[in-house]
Design a protein around this motif. Structure first.
Motif, PDB file in Angstrom:
ATOM      1  N   UNK A   1       0.745  -1.284   0.483  1.00 21.96           N
ATOM      2  CA  UNK A   1      -0.385   0.154  -0.158  1.00 21.96           C
ATOM      3  C   UNK A   1       0.791   1.390  -0.406  1.00 21.96           C
ATOM      4  N   UNK A   2       1.960   0.915   0.387  1.00 21.19           N
ATOM      5  CA  UNK A   2       2.832   1.856   0.524  1.00 21.19           C
ATOM      6  C   UNK A   2       3.543   2.671  -0.704  1.00 21.19           C
ATOM      7  N   UNK A   3       3.709   1.577  -1.730  1.00 22.19           N
ATOM      8  CA  UNK A   3       3.832   1.604  -3.125  1.00 22.19           C
ATOM      9  C   UNK A   3       2.766   2.133  -3.880  1.00 22.19           C
ATOM     10  N   UNK A   4       2.092   1.488  -3.618  1.00 24.28           N
ATOM     11  CA  UNK A   4       0.393   2.060  -4.194  1.00 24.28           C
ATOM     12  C   UNK A   4       0.222   3.685  -4.345  1.00 24.28           C
ATOM     13  N   UNK A   5       0.899   4.423  -2.963  1.00 20.71           N
ATOM     14  CA  UNK A   5       0.427   5.745  -2.925  1.00 20.71           C
ATOM     15  C   UNK A   5       1.895   6.175  -3.432  1.00 20.71           C
ATOM     16  N   UNK A   6       3.278   5.977  -3.622  1.00 22.80           N
ATOM     17  CA  UNK A   6       4.126   6.400  -4.054  1.00 22.80           C
ATOM     18  C   UNK A   6       3.784   6.051  -5.686  1.00 22.80           C
ATOM     19  N   UNK A   7       2.915   5.176  -6.443  1.00 24.13           N
ATOM     20  CA  UNK A   7       2.544   5.622  -7.554  1.00 24.13           C
ATOM     21  C   UNK A   7       1.331   6.867  -7.991  1.00 24.13           C
ATOM     22  N   UNK A   8       0.738   7.153  -6.803  1.00 21.96           N
ATOM     23  CA  UNK A   8      -0.260   8.002  -7.069  1.00 21.96           C
ATOM     24  C   UNK A   8       0.429   9.367  -6.303  1.00 21.96           C
ATOM     25  N   UNK A   9       0.713   9.956  -5.461  1.00 21.11           N
ATOM     26  CA  UNK A   9       0.891  10.953  -4.887  1.00 21.11           C
ATOM     27  C   UNK A   9       2.437  11.903  -5.720  1.00 21.11           C
ATOM     28  N   UNK A  10       1.498  13.136  -5.949  1.00 16.47           N
ATOM     29  CA  UNK A  10       1.989  13.850  -6.360  1.00 16.47           C
ATOM     30  C   UNK A  10       3.548  14.634  -5.037  1.00 16.47           C
ATOM     31  N   UNK A  11       2.643  15.216  -3.835  1.00 16.86           N
ATOM     32  CA  UNK A  11       3.400  15.928  -3.313  1.00 16.86           C
ATOM     33  C   UNK A  11       2.888  15.912  -1.979  1.00 16.86           C
ATOM     34  N   UNK A  12       4.184  15.628  -1.004  1.00 19.43           N
ATOM     35  CA  UNK A  12       3.568  14.904   0.898  1.00 19.43           C
ATOM     36  C   UNK A  12       4.792  14.105   1.248  1.00 19.43           C
ATOM     37  N   UNK A  13       4.441  13.624   2.141  1.00 19.38           N
ATOM     38  CA  UNK A  13       4.404  12.774   2.463  1.00 19.38           C
ATOM     39  C   UNK A  13       3.555  11.764   2.689  1.00 19.38           C
ATOM     40  N   UNK A  14       4.634   9.880   2.918  1.00 24.57           N
ATOM     41  CA  UNK A  14       3.407   8.715   3.035  1.00 24.57           C
ATOM     42  C   UNK A  14       4.155   8.671   4.491  1.00 24.57           C
ATOM     43  N   UNK A  15       3.572   8.590   5.188  1.00 18.59           N
ATOM     44  CA  UNK A  15       4.127   7.435   6.757  1.00 18.59           C
ATOM     45  C   UNK A  15       3.589   6.055   6.743  1.00 18.59           C
ATOM     46  N   UNK A  16       4.445   5.672   7.278  1.00 17.10           N
ATOM     47  CA  UNK A  16       3.782   3.706   7.419  1.00 17.10           C
ATOM     48  C   UNK A  16       4.360   3.191   8.120  1.00 17.10           C
TER      49      UNK A  16
END
Length: 397
Positions: A266-281
């Motif tokens: 799901x982190x990788x899913x967000x990395x594919x979609x997110x343009x700018x900001x933070x992903x925290x897992x």
């Protein structure tokens, strides 16, 4: 003029992966704790080639993880300045909150006077009120719960008030209500970090917890990193229990997950979609399944499984991304206790546009990480922490 590329931070918290006892570990009964090192020693070594290349072996001695001369990442370790060794305090400090007083724990259960008031408030008697493993207590008390309808109350070495109930005996809306009641009542010296709803299903002898867990977290005492990022107009994507730990503050998107590997997916899913900001897992299995159960082999296997996923994460990084790998406390499965351990946590930082091989040293607080993320994403400075941004960022000519 060169157009600015949107920046992203991918912050992965390896829940409980400590890297050696803090100077005050003895005050917590944790002398000799060293989660990574003791696991490696007990099994004759760990095989973590990708973490090794980032510089993990440069932080502290780990059998099987040598100190490579030219790490691809920046490396160091962080001390927890807050009192305690709790999931909540560790994550809060990463986000810029330093607690002077440890969140309370209840090694002998909650006071009888409080339990009596709680029973009156929810209109039900409870059973349990002890320190227990969540999977064990539903097997032991599940039959009585099903027969009487009394919810199972228990705690752990963490600062938590947990309520377990069979979904067919106490429906989820009712379980959430009685947990919210507990959250409201647990104040002052009883102000635990989290009230956790622990629903389960199944038959006697075969009860199992469902994925409908919900955490009712204590509100952080002041603005946190995630809120600064949101106010900057950036996205904050939370994977796993991150949203609950921060009481939802600053989180713009969130997803639950089962297990470390699904959390990586799901982190990788967000990395594919997110343009700018933070992903925290948060990768909780290290702590929940292996640290608290003194399962050395399981812990080692989970570390190696995560290490094997790092190439996928690297492949998903963009030119202006910063990947940070750290932890929130220790939970050494080789120690007699099943409690968290008061340890330094690793700090590994990597990105295509960042310097390589920088020794970040020993940071005096987890908040240094948050301060660095804040500077990298150009938010207002945090209340606590000293950024190491200037040490790792390659300036354009």
């Amino acid at each position: 003029m060169k157009e600015a590329v949107p920046r992203r931070v991918i912050l992965i918290v390896l829940d409980s992966v400590g890297i050696g006892e803090l100077p005050d570990a003895g005050d917590y009964g944790d002398s000799g704790s060293y989660t990574l090192g003791n696991i490696a020693r007990e099994r004759g070594g760990l095989n973590l080639p990708h973490l090794e290349k980032l510089g993990l072996g440069r932080i502290n001695s780990i059998i099987g993880v040598p100190a490579v001369p030219d790490p691809e990442g920046c490396f160091g370790k962080m001390a927890e300045q807050s009192s305690g060794k709790d999931t909540t305090s560790g994550h809060w400090e990463i986000a810029g909150v330093i607690l002077e007083r440890a969140l309370p724990t209840f090694p002998h259960g909650f006071p009888k006077e409080f339990i009596k008031r709680y029973e009156e408030a929810i209109g039900r008697k409870v059973i349990g009120n002890e320190v227990a493993s969540g999977t064990e207590i539903i097997q032991r008390l599940g039959e009585e719960h099903v027969r009487t309808g009394r919810p199972i109350v228990y705690t752990s070495a963490d600062s938590v008030f947990q309520v377990a109930a069979h979904e067919e005996i106490i429906p989820l809306p009712e379980l959430m209500r009685i947990c919210q009641t507990a959250r409201t009542m647990l104040t002052d010296e009883l102000q635990v970090g989290r009230v956790i709803a622990r629903p389960f299903l199944g038959e006697v002898g075969h009860f199992y917890r469902t994925s409908n867990r919900h955490d009712f977290a204590l509100e952080p005492p002041h603005k946190i990193l995630l809120e600064y990022i949101e106010e900057r107009g950036l996205e904050v994507c939370a994977v796993g229990k991150i949203k609950d730990i921060y009481a939802g503050r600053g989180v713009t998107h969130h997803v639950t997950s089962k297990g470390n590997m699904e959390s990586v997916d799901k982190t990788l899913d967000y990395m594919e979609k997110l343009e700018k900001g933070l992903i925290m897992t948060n990768l909780v299995d290290f702590d929940m399944l292996y640290g608290h159960r003194n399962d050395v082999e399981g812990y080692a296997r989970a570390l190696q499984e995560f290490d094997a996923r790092l190439p996928e994460i690297y492949a998903a990084l963009r030119s202006e991304d910063m990947l940070i790998i750290t932890a929130d406390h220790g939970c050494d499965p080789t120690m007699p206790s099943t409690d968290h351990s008061r340890e330094y946590v690793p700090l590994l930082v990597y990105g295509p546009g960042l310097k390589k091989g920088v020794d970040l040293g020993v940071r005096s607080t987890f908040a240094d990480l948050g301060a660095t993320v804040a500077e990298y994403l150009e938010t207002e400075p945090l209340k606590n922490g000293m950024s190491f941004y200037a040490s790792i960022f390659e300036e354009d000519d």
